[in-house]
Design an enzyme around this catalytic site. Structure first.
Site, PDB file in Angstrom:
ATOM      1  N   ASN A 130     -25.385  10.064  73.110  1.00  0.00           N
ATOM      2  CA  ASN A 130     -24.929  10.276  71.737  1.00  0.00           C
ATOM      3  C   ASN A 130     -23.507   9.732  71.569  1.00  0.00           C
ATOM      4  O   ASN A 130     -22.677   9.806  72.488  1.00  0.00           O
ATOM      5  CB  ASN A 130     -25.062  11.738  71.303  1.00  0.00           C
ATOM      6  CG  ASN A 130     -24.425  12.742  72.228  1.00  0.00           C
ATOM      7  OD1 ASN A 130     -24.317  12.528  73.425  1.00  0.00           O
ATOM      8  ND2 ASN A 130     -23.995  13.864  71.682  1.00  0.00           N
TER       9      ASN A 130
ATOM     10  N   GLU B  96     -20.656  10.088  68.803  1.00  0.00           N
ATOM     11  CA  GLU B  96     -20.211  10.754  67.577  1.00  0.00           C
ATOM     12  C   GLU B  96     -19.073   9.972  66.923  1.00  0.00           C
ATOM     13  O   GLU B  96     -18.503   9.045  67.513  1.00  0.00           O
ATOM     14  CB  GLU B  96     -19.799  12.197  67.908  1.00  0.00           C
ATOM     15  CG  GLU B  96     -20.985  12.989  68.424  1.00  0.00           C
ATOM     16  CD  GLU B  96     -20.683  14.452  68.739  1.00  0.00           C
ATOM     17  OE1 GLU B  96     -19.486  14.836  68.746  1.00  0.00           O
ATOM     18  OE2 GLU B  96     -21.635  15.197  68.975  1.00  0.00           O
TER      19      GLU B  96
ATOM     20  N   CYS C 287     -27.641   9.640  67.842  1.00  0.00           N
ATOM     21  CA  CYS C 287     -28.230  10.412  68.934  1.00  0.00           C
ATOM     22  C   CYS C 287     -28.497   9.541  70.159  1.00  0.00           C
ATOM     23  O   CYS C 287     -28.634   8.307  70.056  1.00  0.00           O
ATOM     24  CB  CYS C 287     -29.543  11.035  68.481  1.00  0.00           C
ATOM     25  SG  CYS C 287     -29.361  12.423  67.360  1.00  0.00           S
TER      26      CYS C 287
ATOM     27  N   GLU D 189     -31.231   9.315  71.877  1.00  0.00           N
ATOM     28  CA  GLU D 189     -32.535   8.650  71.793  1.00  0.00           C
ATOM     29  C   GLU D 189     -32.421   7.364  70.983  1.00  0.00           C
ATOM     30  O   GLU D 189     -33.022   6.333  71.326  1.00  0.00           O
ATOM     31  CB  GLU D 189     -33.556   9.579  71.128  1.00  0.00           C
ATOM     32  CG  GLU D 189     -33.862  10.838  71.919  1.00  0.00           C
ATOM     33  CD  GLU D 189     -32.943  12.010  71.558  1.00  0.00           C
ATOM     34  OE1 GLU D 189     -31.769  11.780  71.189  1.00  0.00           O
ATOM     35  OE2 GLU D 189     -33.408  13.161  71.659  1.00  0.00           O
TER      36      GLU D 189
ATOM     37  N   CYS E 120     -34.132  15.829  67.879  1.00  0.00           N
ATOM     38  CA  CYS E 120     -34.051  16.192  66.468  1.00  0.00           C
ATOM     39  C   CYS E 120     -35.190  15.532  65.688  1.00  0.00           C
ATOM     40  O   CYS E 120     -35.878  14.640  66.199  1.00  0.00           O
ATOM     41  CB  CYS E 120     -32.693  15.791  65.891  1.00  0.00           C
ATOM     42  SG  CYS E 120     -32.526  14.034  65.534  1.00  0.00           S
TER      43      CYS E 120
ATOM     44  N   CYS F 273     -35.082  11.737  65.456  1.00  0.00           N
ATOM     45  CA  CYS F 273     -35.388  11.054  66.720  1.00  0.00           C
ATOM     46  C   CYS F 273     -36.870  11.142  67.052  1.00  0.00           C
ATOM     47  O   CYS F 273     -37.420  10.237  67.678  1.00  0.00           O
ATOM     48  CB  CYS F 273     -34.537  11.618  67.855  1.00  0.00           C
ATOM     49  SG  CYS F 273     -32.833  11.029  67.749  1.00  0.00           S
TER      50      CYS F 273
HETATM   51  N1  THU Z   1     -28.169  15.014  69.845  1.00  0.00           N
HETATM   52  C1  THU Z   1     -28.772  13.977  70.505  1.00  0.00           C
HETATM   53  O1  THU Z   1     -28.128  12.988  70.848  1.00  0.00           O
HETATM   54  N2  THU Z   1     -30.093  14.061  70.760  1.00  0.00           N
HETATM   55  C2  THU Z   1     -30.855  15.160  70.513  1.00  0.00           C
HETATM   56  O2  THU Z   1     -32.042  15.149  70.836  1.00  0.00           O
HETATM   57  C3  THU Z   1     -30.264  16.351  69.871  1.00  0.00           C
HETATM   58  C4  THU Z   1     -28.877  16.179  69.362  1.00  0.00           C
HETATM   59  C5  THU Z   1     -26.704  14.927  69.613  1.00  0.00           C
HETATM   60  C6  THU Z   1     -26.267  14.683  68.209  1.00  0.00           C
HETATM   61  C7  THU Z   1     -24.854  15.230  68.244  1.00  0.00           C
HETATM   62  O3  THU Z   1     -23.974  14.232  68.764  1.00  0.00           O
HETATM   63  C8  THU Z   1     -24.921  16.366  69.254  1.00  0.00           C
HETATM   64  O4  THU Z   1     -26.113  16.158  69.992  1.00  0.00           O
HETATM   65  C9  THU Z   1     -24.957  17.754  68.625  1.00  0.00           C
HETATM   66  O5  THU Z   1     -25.919  17.837  67.645  1.00  0.00           O
END
Ligand code: THU
Length: 129
Positions: free
Chosen positions: A39, A41, A50, A52, A83, A86
């Protein structure tokens, strides 16, 4: 390298200063090649991506469009669940029976499939008219 090792390693590179929740994803593509993502941000929160999504982008950039296996890991109390967005992204490149392993950094794993994660996905048939 196994998907587990690849996902665990790439998770370390996650850029997650806002949530402090690092995620790693590894995909095996049809050729057998492994693609990873973490991920990433952003201070403008909705611009974050994310793990994925990163792995899928790397796979497609390398010329592959078929996922045969996926692994996602985070430091969550229970195995991290992709999520909704994803799940749809995975379904674009994976058949319903493709295995997805959700994991915690403490070693708990839960196996499911792309189809179980997203029953009734929006797909190309819906565009048919
Ligand atoms: N996140 C992912 O990268 N993949 C997931 O399957 C769930 C959430 C990340 C998004 C964000 O940067 C952090 O986790 C918190 O939500």
């Amino acid at each position: 390298m196994s998907l587990k090792e690849a996902a665990r390693a790439v998770r370390e590179n996650a850029h997650a200063p806002y949530s402090n929740f690092k995620v790693g994803a590894a995909l095996r593509a049809r050729s057998g090649a492994v693609f990873v993502g973490c991920n990433v941000e952003n201070v403008a929160y909705p611009e974050g991506t994310c793990a994925e999504a990163g792995a899928i982008a790397a796979m497609v950039a390398a010329g592959e469009t078929e996922i045969t296996e996926a692994y996602v890991i985070a430091g969550s109390p229970t195995p991290v669940s992709p999520c909704g967005g994803c799940r749809q992204k995975l379904a674009e490149f994976a058949a319903a029976d493709v295995p997805v392993t959700m994991a915690t950094t403490s070693g708990v794993e839960q196996r499911t499939t792309v189809g179980a994660l997203l029953p009734g996905e929006f797909n190309a048939d819906h565009l048919g008219g």
